[in-house]
Design a protein around this motif. Structure first.
Motif, PDB file in Angstrom:
ATOM      1  N   GLN A   1      70.817  66.200  15.363  1.00  0.00           N
ATOM      2  CA  GLN A   1      71.280  67.122  16.402  1.00  0.00           C
ATOM      3  C   GLN A   1      70.249  68.217  16.649  1.00  0.00           C
ATOM      4  N   SER A   2      70.080  68.578  17.918  1.00  0.00           N
ATOM      5  CA  SER A   2      69.218  69.704  18.259  1.00  0.00           C
ATOM      6  C   SER A   2      69.875  71.008  17.819  1.00  0.00           C
ATOM      7  N   THR A   3      69.078  71.973  17.415  1.00  0.00           N
ATOM      8  CA  THR A   3      69.645  73.288  17.063  1.00  0.00           C
ATOM      9  C   THR A   3      70.235  73.994  18.277  1.00  0.00           C
ATOM     10  N   ARG A   4      69.992  73.430  19.449  1.00  0.00           N
ATOM     11  CA  ARG A   4      70.582  74.004  20.678  1.00  0.00           C
ATOM     12  C   ARG A   4      72.099  74.024  20.611  1.00  0.00           C
ATOM     13  N   ILE A   5      72.715  73.091  19.855  1.00  0.00           N
ATOM     14  CA  ILE A   5      74.184  73.011  19.801  1.00  0.00           C
ATOM     15  C   ILE A   5      74.809  74.271  19.221  1.00  0.00           C
ATOM     16  N   MET A   6      74.016  75.089  18.518  1.00  0.00           N
ATOM     17  CA  MET A   6      74.543  76.291  17.882  1.00  0.00           C
ATOM     18  C   MET A   6      74.638  77.463  18.846  1.00  0.00           C
ATOM     19  N   PHE A   7      74.023  77.345  20.028  1.00  0.00           N
ATOM     20  CA  PHE A   7      73.885  78.495  20.916  1.00  0.00           C
ATOM     21  C   PHE A   7      74.680  78.294  22.207  1.00  0.00           C
TER      22      PHE A   7
ATOM     23  N   SER B   1      73.820  79.228  25.236  1.00  0.00           N
ATOM     24  CA  SER B   1      73.030  78.969  26.439  1.00  0.00           C
ATOM     25  C   SER B   1      71.602  78.625  26.052  1.00  0.00           C
ATOM     26  N   ASP B   2      70.894  78.016  27.001  1.00  0.00           N
ATOM     27  CA  ASP B   2      69.483  77.713  26.775  1.00  0.00           C
ATOM     28  C   ASP B   2      68.680  78.993  26.552  1.00  0.00           C
ATOM     29  N   ALA B   3      69.022  80.034  27.299  1.00  0.00           N
ATOM     30  CA  ALA B   3      68.280  81.297  27.184  1.00  0.00           C
ATOM     31  C   ALA B   3      68.393  81.871  25.776  1.00  0.00           C
ATOM     32  N   GLU B   4      69.603  81.845  25.206  1.00  0.00           N
ATOM     33  CA  GLU B   4      69.792  82.373  23.855  1.00  0.00           C
ATOM     34  C   GLU B   4      69.010  81.538  22.834  1.00  0.00           C
ATOM     35  N   TRP B   5      69.054  80.224  23.002  1.00  0.00           N
ATOM     36  CA  TRP B   5      68.329  79.319  22.087  1.00  0.00           C
ATOM     37  C   TRP B   5      66.826  79.578  22.147  1.00  0.00           C
ATOM     38  N   ASN B   6      66.291  79.657  23.368  1.00  0.00           N
ATOM     39  CA  ASN B   6      64.851  79.872  23.532  1.00  0.00           C
ATOM     40  C   ASN B   6      64.418  81.240  22.994  1.00  0.00           C
ATOM     41  N   ASP B   7      65.238  82.245  23.206  1.00  0.00           N
ATOM     42  CA  ASP B   7      64.919  83.580  22.687  1.00  0.00           C
ATOM     43  C   ASP B   7      64.837  83.554  21.163  1.00  0.00           C
ATOM     44  N   ARG B   8      65.823  82.897  20.516  1.00  0.00           N
ATOM     45  CA  ARG B   8      65.839  82.883  19.058  1.00  0.00           C
ATOM     46  C   ARG B   8      64.646  82.080  18.511  1.00  0.00           C
ATOM     47  N   ARG B   9      64.278  80.977  19.169  1.00  0.00           N
ATOM     48  CA  ARG B   9      63.103  80.206  18.740  1.00  0.00           C
ATOM     49  C   ARG B   9      61.831  81.034  18.862  1.00  0.00           C
ATOM     50  N   ALA B  10      61.729  81.826  19.956  1.00  0.00           N
ATOM     51  CA  ALA B  10      60.530  82.651  20.151  1.00  0.00           C
ATOM     52  C   ALA B  10      60.431  83.733  19.088  1.00  0.00           C
TER      53      ALA B  10
END
Length: 353
Positions: free
Chosen positions: A32-38, A40-49
């Protein structure tokens, strides 16, 4: 604590606790992608950055944030991400996850309680000087009139005695009303004030209230009742409704010129009772409108008109207890119109208040 190994933004493996926190079975997690925890895409991308910046500095990425479970429900979590090799984060990241929803809720409740305590302290600090000032004038009227009646009973004619007695009566009524406002607001603020609806002859009550004003504080104004209510009764709390009508009419009279017209209209609209109180007085300046219903707040253009700033706060509390709402239109030096909408029958949540 939930633990997971993440490679290339996908969960390679995790323990049972990690899957349970997110609402999944442990067998569903690998790949599973860690995206499932967030949310929105914006929140996921912010946390990865943010994580990438921390890893580049050789640090762990630690945060408290809202995540989402499999069913879409949001929850608060503390999350710590540590790269196995800070120079090459792609080799793997260890995620440590804890559900901190209960702690966050307790923190929010504590903060709300502290803010409420601060508001009450501010309310108390404004209460004493305001109420002391408002009591001083009627007390002075009572004392001076009583002294004149005591010292010069034989020198005062009947009209003079009657005027002094009327002054004492009016001052006493003013003090009683002030006490009633203070006690009502105190009960509302402490949650003691309750809605007690009965089948009320609304048109008859409005007529009584208007008549009381016509022979009392509104005798220098023209007070018009426009009764378009087409039912015999409505299920309302008479005591709270009197607070609404008395305060709105009193303000309309107080802040408009003698000889002007004040209107109260009552009608049925969309299954609700709609009350409108209109005057052609001084209006409410834009800068005062955000605080209009705050206790002890008075508009900057009231000048030397008497008042405590409690009336509209009581009106709003009384309206909300019915499950209704209050709005207004106003223009400085052109007047104000208040609209009160109350359900014909109290909503379940309001009746249980």
């Amino acid at each position: 604590m939930g633990l997971a190994l993440v490679k290339d933004d996908r969960i390679a493996r995790c323990n049972e606790a990690f899957a349970q926190i997110l609402g999944y079975a442990s067998g569903e997690m690998p790949g599973q992608s860690t995206r499932i925890m967030f949310g929105s895409d914006a929140e996921w991308n912010d946390r990865r950055a943010v994580g990438s910046r921390h890893f580049a500095d050789g640090q762990a990425s630690v945060a408290e944030l809202e995540l989402v479970r499999k069913d879409g429900a949001a929850f608060w979590a503390s999350i710590e991400a540590q790269a196995l090799d800070p120079q090459h984060p792609g080799t793997g990241i260890i995620l440590a996850l804890n559900d901190i929803t209960a702690r966050k809720r307790a923190e929010q409740e504590l903060l709300a309680s502290l803010l409420r305590e601060k508001e009450l302290n501010e309310l108390k600090s404004r209460f004493v000087p305001t109420v002391s000032h408002e009591f001083r004038t009627p007390l002075s009227t009572i004392l001076s009139s009583a002294e004149l009646l005591r010292l010069y009973p034989d020198k005062l004619d009947d009209n003079e005695k009657l005027n002094l007695l009327t002054g004492i009566e009016d001052a006493t009524k003013r003090m009683r009303r002030l006490l009633d406002e203070v006690l009502t607001l105190g009960r509302a603020e402490s949650g003691v004030l309750r809605l007690r609806p009965t089948q009320l002859a609304l048109s008859e009550l409005c007529g009584k209230v208007v008549h009381e004003f016509c022979i009392g504080e509104g005798k220098q104004h023209t007070i018009v009742l426009e009764d378009r209510f087409d039912r015999e009764t409505a299920e309302l709390d008479e005591n709270l409704l009197r607070h609404i009508l008395n305060n709105l009419l009193s303000n309309a009279i107080k802040y408009s010129a003698p000889g002007s017209t004040v209107r109260l209209s009552v009608e049925r609209a969309d299954g609700n009772v709609r009350l409108t109180v209109e005057d052609s007085g001084i209006g409410i300046p834009p800068e005062d409108q955000p605080r209009l219903f705050e206790s002890f707040h008075r508009a900057s253009n009231v000048q030397n008109r008497q008042g405590t700033g409690l009336g509209l706060a009581i009106v709003k509390k009384s309206v909300e207890l019915h499950g209704g709402n209050i709005t207004y239109d106003t223009r400085v030096d052109a007047g104000t119109r208040f609209y009160v909408t109350l359900p014909l029958q109290p909503r379940a949540s309001a009746a249980a208040a």
